[in-house]
Design a protein around this motif. Structure first.
Motif, short mmCIF file in Angstrom:
data_model
loop_
_atom_site.label_atom_id
_atom_site.label_comp_id
_atom_site.label_asym_id
_atom_site.label_seq_id
_atom_site.Cartn_x
_atom_site.Cartn_y
_atom_site.Cartn_z
N LEU A 157 -3.31 -3.26 -5.42
CA LEU A 157 -4.35 -2.99 -4.29
C LEU A 157 -5.34 -4.13 -4.18
N PHE A 158 -5.86 -4.75 -5.28
CA PHE A 158 -6.82 -6.03 -5.25
C PHE A 158 -6.04 -7.14 -4.51
N ARG A 181 -0.23 3.46 -13.11
CA ARG A 181 -1.59 3.48 -12.77
C ARG A 181 -2.50 2.10 -12.62
N TRP A 182 -2.48 1.37 -13.56
CA TRP A 182 -3.19 0.12 -13.84
C TRP A 182 -2.31 -0.95 -13.00
N LEU A 221 -8.53 2.51 -2.79
CA LEU A 221 -8.58 2.71 -4.16
C LEU A 221 -8.95 4.17 -4.24
N VAL A 253 -3.80 -0.21 -9.24
CA VAL A 253 -4.66 -0.79 -8.99
C VAL A 253 -4.90 -2.42 -8.69
N LEU A 299 -10.38 -2.47 0.51
CA LEU A 299 -10.20 -1.84 -0.93
C LEU A 299 -10.96 -0.51 -1.11
N THR A 342 0.76 -1.15 -0.20
CA THR A 342 0.00 0.11 0.08
C THR A 342 1.06 1.20 0.04
N LEU A 374 -6.86 6.54 -6.59
CA LEU A 374 -7.46 7.28 -7.76
C LEU A 374 -7.99 8.65 -7.47
#
Length: 280
Positions: free
Chosen positions: A189-190, A182-183, A259, A186, A255, A84, A263
């Protein structure tokens, strides 16, 4: 295999970009003779990561079952915290990373003594951070998904990231790094949410956490975690065939918060003050 590959691709590319920035700046500023110090820092950082990883793995093998479960939970929580912070730090630091590294290089080589040690230390700490992050992540993943596929995926990710880093350094490949980070951020984080839920399960099996243990549903007979689809979903999104209330709350709460932080729109750069008009 896919999860270790993607994570090590990102971690390796971050390290490769740092090394590329350092090497490129030394070359452009006529200080290419200092490159052996850069390689020394890289070697020491890699050795530290391997030593820490091997030490933790060997130590955990001697634990009794309950202590083993507790250790795996602590490794998972540490991996979640590191992943994180890494994702959020990279989001913030990406725009100024190059200038900060170049300033650190100038500071390291501006002294009259121990210039080589200062440069070794700069590269060592920059690369060691990526290496230690990877160690805790891989330990957590390998403990939840044992087998040869995980280590192979991690090695492949490192290999591909090294090739991409070299190609970017020599100028033959152009990547949209902002979109890439960026992708993959994400995605990470999942993965971290799944590690958090899995760590709660380890705590329960160690006898430490016994609250909110009512199962929400049980899909073991339809979509088992050790099946092909279940193992992919487990690696990518932390899928559990029989999640408990506590695991679901931890997964969704983490999550949603992570996120939202990752984001949210970046703060605009402060406007530079305009020079005062010259007096006539």
């Amino acid at each position: 295999m896919l999860v270790p590959f993607l994570i090590m691709l990102r971690e390796g590319l971050e390290a490769a970009l740092i090394v590329g920035i350092v090497a490129g700046y030394l070359s452009r500023s006529g200080r290419g003779a200092w490159m052996p110090a850069v390689w020394t820092g890289i070697f020491l950082a890699a050795a530290l990561a391997l030593f820490v990883g091997a030490g933790l793995q060997l130590a955990s093998a001697e634990f009794p079952q309950r202590t083993q479960e507790l250790f795996e939970a602590l490794v998972g929580f540490t991996a979640v915290a590191i992943l994180t912070s890494m994702v959020l730090w990279m989001r913030k630091a990406a725009r100024s990373l190059k200038s900060e590294l170049q300033g650190s290089i100038d500071a390291a080589l501006s002294g009259t003594r121990a210039q080589g040690l200062a440069l070794v230390g700069l590269v060592f700490f920059a690369v060691a951070r990526e290496g230690l992050e990877s160690v805790f992540f891989l330990l957590a993943i390998f403990q939840q998904s044992p087998g040869a596929a995980g280590p192979l995926g991690a090695l492949l990710g490192i290999f591909v990231s090294a090739l991409l880093g070299y190609a970017i350094y020599v100028g033959g490949v152009r990547l949209d790094l902002a979109r890439f980070f960026r992708w993959t951020g994400v995605f990470i984080l999942f993965v971290a949410a799944g590690l958090l839920a899995g760590s709660l399960r380890h705590l329960h099996e160690a006898g430490v956490w016994n609250q909110l243990q009512a199962p929400i549903f049980d899909l073991s007979g339809i979509l088992p975690e050790d099946g092909l689809v279940g193992s992919v979903l487990s690696g990518l999104f932390g899928y559990l065939a029989d999640p408990t209330v506590g695991e679901a709350i931890a997964y969704l709460a983490y999550l949603a918060g992570a996120l939202a932080l990752f984001l949210r729109p970046a703060a605009p750069a402060p406007a530079r003050p305009r020079p005062a008009p010259a007096l006539r």
